[in-house]
Design a protein around this motif. Structure first.
Motif, PDB file in Angstrom:
ATOM      1  N   SER A 174       4.953   9.677  -8.888  1.00 49.60           N
ATOM      2  CA  SER A 174       4.394   8.748  -7.927  1.00 49.60           C
ATOM      3  C   SER A 174       5.181   7.312  -7.617  1.00 49.60           C
ATOM      4  CB  SER A 174       2.977   9.390  -7.819  1.00 49.60           C
ATOM      5  OG  SER A 174       2.007  10.418  -7.867  1.00 49.60           O
ATOM      6  N   ALA A 175       5.928   7.073  -6.349  1.00 49.58           N
ATOM      7  CA  ALA A 175       6.015   5.913  -6.107  1.00 49.58           C
ATOM      8  C   ALA A 175       5.061   4.848  -6.204  1.00 49.58           C
ATOM      9  CB  ALA A 175       7.708   6.022  -5.835  1.00 49.58           C
ATOM     10  N   SER A 176       5.633   3.705  -6.219  1.00 46.45           N
ATOM     11  CA  SER A 176       4.479   2.333  -6.012  1.00 46.45           C
ATOM     12  C   SER A 176       5.719   1.478  -4.880  1.00 46.45           C
ATOM     13  CB  SER A 176       2.951   1.917  -6.907  1.00 46.45           C
ATOM     14  OG  SER A 176       3.037   2.532  -7.828  1.00 46.45           O
ATOM     15  N   TYR A 177       5.741   0.678  -4.212  1.00 51.46           N
ATOM     16  CA  TYR A 177       6.513  -0.377  -3.681  1.00 51.46           C
ATOM     17  C   TYR A 177       5.943  -1.365  -3.294  1.00 51.46           C
ATOM     18  CZ  TYR A 177       9.034   4.041  -2.128  1.00 51.46           C
ATOM     19  OH  TYR A 177       9.180   5.311  -2.656  1.00 51.46           O
ATOM     20  N   PHE A 178       6.916  -2.160  -3.694  1.00 49.14           N
ATOM     21  CA  PHE A 178       6.573  -3.289  -3.835  1.00 49.14           C
ATOM     22  C   PHE A 178       7.742  -4.381  -2.886  1.00 49.14           C
ATOM     23  CE2 PHE A 178       5.865  -2.084  -7.327  1.00 49.14           C
ATOM     24  CZ  PHE A 178       5.457  -2.390  -7.876  1.00 49.14           C
ATOM     25  N   GLU A 187       0.799  -0.962   0.385  1.00 51.00           N
ATOM     26  CA  GLU A 187       0.363  -0.047   0.017  1.00 51.00           C
ATOM     27  C   GLU A 187       0.756   1.170  -0.380  1.00 51.00           C
ATOM     28  OE1 GLU A 187      -3.153  -0.071   0.329  1.00 51.00           O
ATOM     29  OE2 GLU A 187      -3.183  -2.179  -0.905  1.00 51.00           O
ATOM     30  N   THR A 188       2.200   1.034   0.146  1.00 53.52           N
ATOM     31  CA  THR A 188       3.356   2.171   0.277  1.00 53.52           C
ATOM     32  C   THR A 188       2.792   3.098  -1.349  1.00 53.52           C
ATOM     33  OG1 THR A 188       4.455   0.809   2.101  1.00 53.52           O
ATOM     34  CG2 THR A 188       5.201   3.419   0.915  1.00 53.52           C
ATOM     35  N   SER A 189       3.033   4.259  -1.274  1.00 51.64           N
ATOM     36  CA  SER A 189       3.200   5.292  -2.259  1.00 51.64           C
ATOM     37  C   SER A 189       4.081   6.307  -1.745  1.00 51.64           C
ATOM     38  CB  SER A 189       2.062   5.370  -2.800  1.00 51.64           C
ATOM     39  OG  SER A 189       1.352   5.999  -1.784  1.00 51.64           O
ATOM     40  N   THR A 190       5.122   6.866  -2.391  1.00 57.00           N
ATOM     41  CA  THR A 190       6.007   7.923  -2.128  1.00 57.00           C
ATOM     42  C   THR A 190       5.580   9.028  -3.422  1.00 57.00           C
ATOM     43  OG1 THR A 190       8.108   7.571  -2.763  1.00 57.00           O
ATOM     44  CG2 THR A 190       7.300   7.432  -0.460  1.00 57.00           C
ATOM     45  N   GLU A 191       5.404   9.962  -3.245  1.00 52.81           N
ATOM     46  CA  GLU A 191       5.851  11.080  -4.467  1.00 52.81           C
ATOM     47  C   GLU A 191       7.150  12.300  -4.478  1.00 52.81           C
ATOM     48  OE1 GLU A 191       3.877  13.526  -7.485  1.00 52.81           O
ATOM     49  OE2 GLU A 191       3.394  11.400  -6.414  1.00 52.81           O
ATOM     50  N   CYS A 192       7.558  12.513  -5.618  1.00 53.25           N
ATOM     51  CA  CYS A 192       8.971  12.739  -5.669  1.00 53.25           C
ATOM     52  C   CYS A 192       8.129  14.247  -6.835  1.00 53.25           C
ATOM     53  CB  CYS A 192       9.748  11.929  -6.147  1.00 53.25           C
ATOM     54  SG  CYS A 192      11.047  12.916  -6.500  1.00 53.25           S
ATOM     55  N   PRO A 193       8.999  15.208  -5.989  1.00 59.54           N
ATOM     56  CA  PRO A 193       8.255  15.868  -7.485  1.00 59.54           C
ATOM     57  C   PRO A 193       9.243  16.395  -8.073  1.00 59.54           C
ATOM     58  CG  PRO A 193      10.185  16.590  -5.207  1.00 59.54           C
ATOM     59  CD  PRO A 193       9.544  15.481  -5.367  1.00 59.54           C
ATOM     60  N   PHE A 194      10.310  15.776  -8.778  1.00 60.07           N
ATOM     61  CA  PHE A 194      10.897  15.560  -9.787  1.00 60.07           C
ATOM     62  C   PHE A 194      10.489  13.938 -10.254  1.00 60.07           C
ATOM     63  CE2 PHE A 194      13.136  18.081  -6.632  1.00 60.07           C
ATOM     64  CZ  PHE A 194      13.972  18.714  -7.347  1.00 60.07           C
ATOM     65  N   LYS A 195       9.889  12.848 -10.403  1.00 61.31           N
ATOM     66  CA  LYS A 195       9.673  12.186 -10.841  1.00 61.31           C
ATOM     67  C   LYS A 195       8.700  11.269 -11.150  1.00 61.31           C
ATOM     68  CE  LYS A 195      13.308   9.765  -8.792  1.00 61.31           C
ATOM     69  NZ  LYS A 195      13.885  10.019  -8.042  1.00 61.31           N
ATOM     70  N   SER A 220       8.428   1.448  -8.152  1.00 63.74           N
ATOM     71  CA  SER A 220       8.317   1.862  -9.760  1.00 63.74           C
ATOM     72  C   SER A 220       7.533   3.093  -9.792  1.00 63.74           C
ATOM     73  CB  SER A 220       7.847   0.558  -9.932  1.00 63.74           C
ATOM     74  OG  SER A 220       7.211   1.280 -11.976  1.00 63.74           O
ATOM     75  N   TYR A 221       7.821   4.277 -10.539  1.00 67.22           N
ATOM     76  CA  TYR A 221       7.415   5.194 -11.408  1.00 67.22           C
ATOM     77  C   TYR A 221       6.425   5.253 -12.138  1.00 67.22           C
ATOM     78  CZ  TYR A 221       9.814   7.986  -7.996  1.00 67.22           C
ATOM     79  OH  TYR A 221      10.682   8.147  -6.729  1.00 67.22           O
ATOM     80  N   GLU A 222       5.655   4.626 -12.313  1.00 69.88           N
ATOM     81  CA  GLU A 222       4.413   4.015 -13.502  1.00 69.88           C
ATOM     82  C   GLU A 222       3.928   5.165 -14.504  1.00 69.88           C
ATOM     83  OE1 GLU A 222       1.856   1.639 -11.355  1.00 69.88           O
ATOM     84  OE2 GLU A 222       3.788   0.308 -10.486  1.00 69.88           O
ATOM     85  N   GLY A 254      12.399   8.113 -19.164  1.00 70.01           N
ATOM     86  CA  GLY A 254      13.297   6.905 -18.924  1.00 70.01           C
ATOM     87  C   GLY A 254      13.135   5.458 -18.195  1.00 70.01           C
ATOM     88  N   LEU A 255      12.032   6.560 -16.730  1.00 66.75           N
ATOM     89  CA  LEU A 255      12.113   5.219 -15.926  1.00 66.75           C
ATOM     90  C   LEU A 255      10.972   4.610 -16.178  1.00 66.75           C
ATOM     91  CD1 LEU A 255      13.272   7.216 -12.997  1.00 66.75           C
ATOM     92  CD2 LEU A 255      13.974   6.408 -14.344  1.00 66.75           C
ATOM     93  N   LYS A 256      10.162   4.685 -17.102  1.00 64.59           N
ATOM     94  CA  LYS A 256       8.838   4.152 -17.354  1.00 64.59           C
ATOM     95  C   LYS A 256       8.985   2.614 -17.092  1.00 64.59           C
ATOM     96  CE  LYS A 256       4.179   4.411 -19.784  1.00 64.59           C
ATOM     97  NZ  LYS A 256       3.082   4.919 -18.439  1.00 64.59           N
ATOM     98  N   GLU A 257       7.916   2.027 -16.269  1.00 63.72           N
ATOM     99  CA  GLU A 257       8.103   0.145 -17.177  1.00 63.72           C
ATOM    100  C   GLU A 257       9.422  -0.064 -16.013  1.00 63.72           C
ATOM    101  OE1 GLU A 257       5.472  -1.857 -17.593  1.00 63.72           O
ATOM    102  OE2 GLU A 257       3.972   0.114 -17.886  1.00 63.72           O
ATOM    103  N   ARG A 258       9.934   0.638 -15.320  1.00 67.53           N
ATOM    104  CA  ARG A 258      11.406   0.551 -14.695  1.00 67.53           C
ATOM    105  C   ARG A 258      11.828  -0.015 -13.293  1.00 67.53           C
ATOM    106  NH1 ARG A 258      15.099   0.140 -17.902  1.00 67.53           N
ATOM    107  NH2 ARG A 258      15.809   0.736 -20.068  1.00 67.53           N
TER     108      ARG A 258
END
Length: 127
Positions: free
Chosen positions: A77-81, A67-75, A96-98, A106-110
């Motif tokens: 919303s990140a989802s965690y695993f 359920e964890t997520s964070t917000e980076c003002p540069f990249k 992952s930054y979905e 360039g980070l999508k799907e990574r």
């Protein structure tokens, strides 16, 4: 998605993406979780280098979305695993930054691994 508010408000803050020439692996408790020749290195001011593996090169069967997520003002919303091997685990050790901001598509799907979450988690290059 949209433009990054962080880059607009803080143009001096650097977030640089670069392709890694070597093969990279992520290993947890002796098990290889990711193995790829298509890794993106992210160098961000104030943070250690991070390595983003293509989602298809990561053992999804060893991860559980949290359920964890964070917000980076540069990249974005990140989802965690969690890493879950049954007898060993590491909470929120992968993210992952979905839907990353435009500047970091360039980070999508990574997926990236946070080595600080466990002494058993190592990301390294191979010859």
């Amino acid at each position: 998605m949209s433009k990054s508010p962080g880059h607009r408000l803080h143009p001096e803050h650097k977030v640089k993406e670069s392709a890694v020439a070597e093969r990279m692996i992520a290993v947890f408790a002796g098990q290889t979780l990711a193995d790829s020749r298509d890794v993106v290195r992210v160098d961000e001011d104030g943070h250690p280098p991070r390595f983003y593996f293509p989602r298809g090169d990561v053992r999804q069967d060893r991860l559980k979305r949290t359920e964890t997520s964070t917000e980076c003002p540069f990249k974005g919303s990140a989802s965690y695993f969690d890493i879950d091997l049954g007898d060993q685990s590491a909470k929120d050790a992968v993210w992952s930054y979905e839907e990353p901001y435009d500047e970091h598509q360039g980070l999508k799907e990574r997926m990236a691994f946070d080595e600080s979450k466990s002494d058993e988690l190592v990301v390294s290059s191979l010859p």
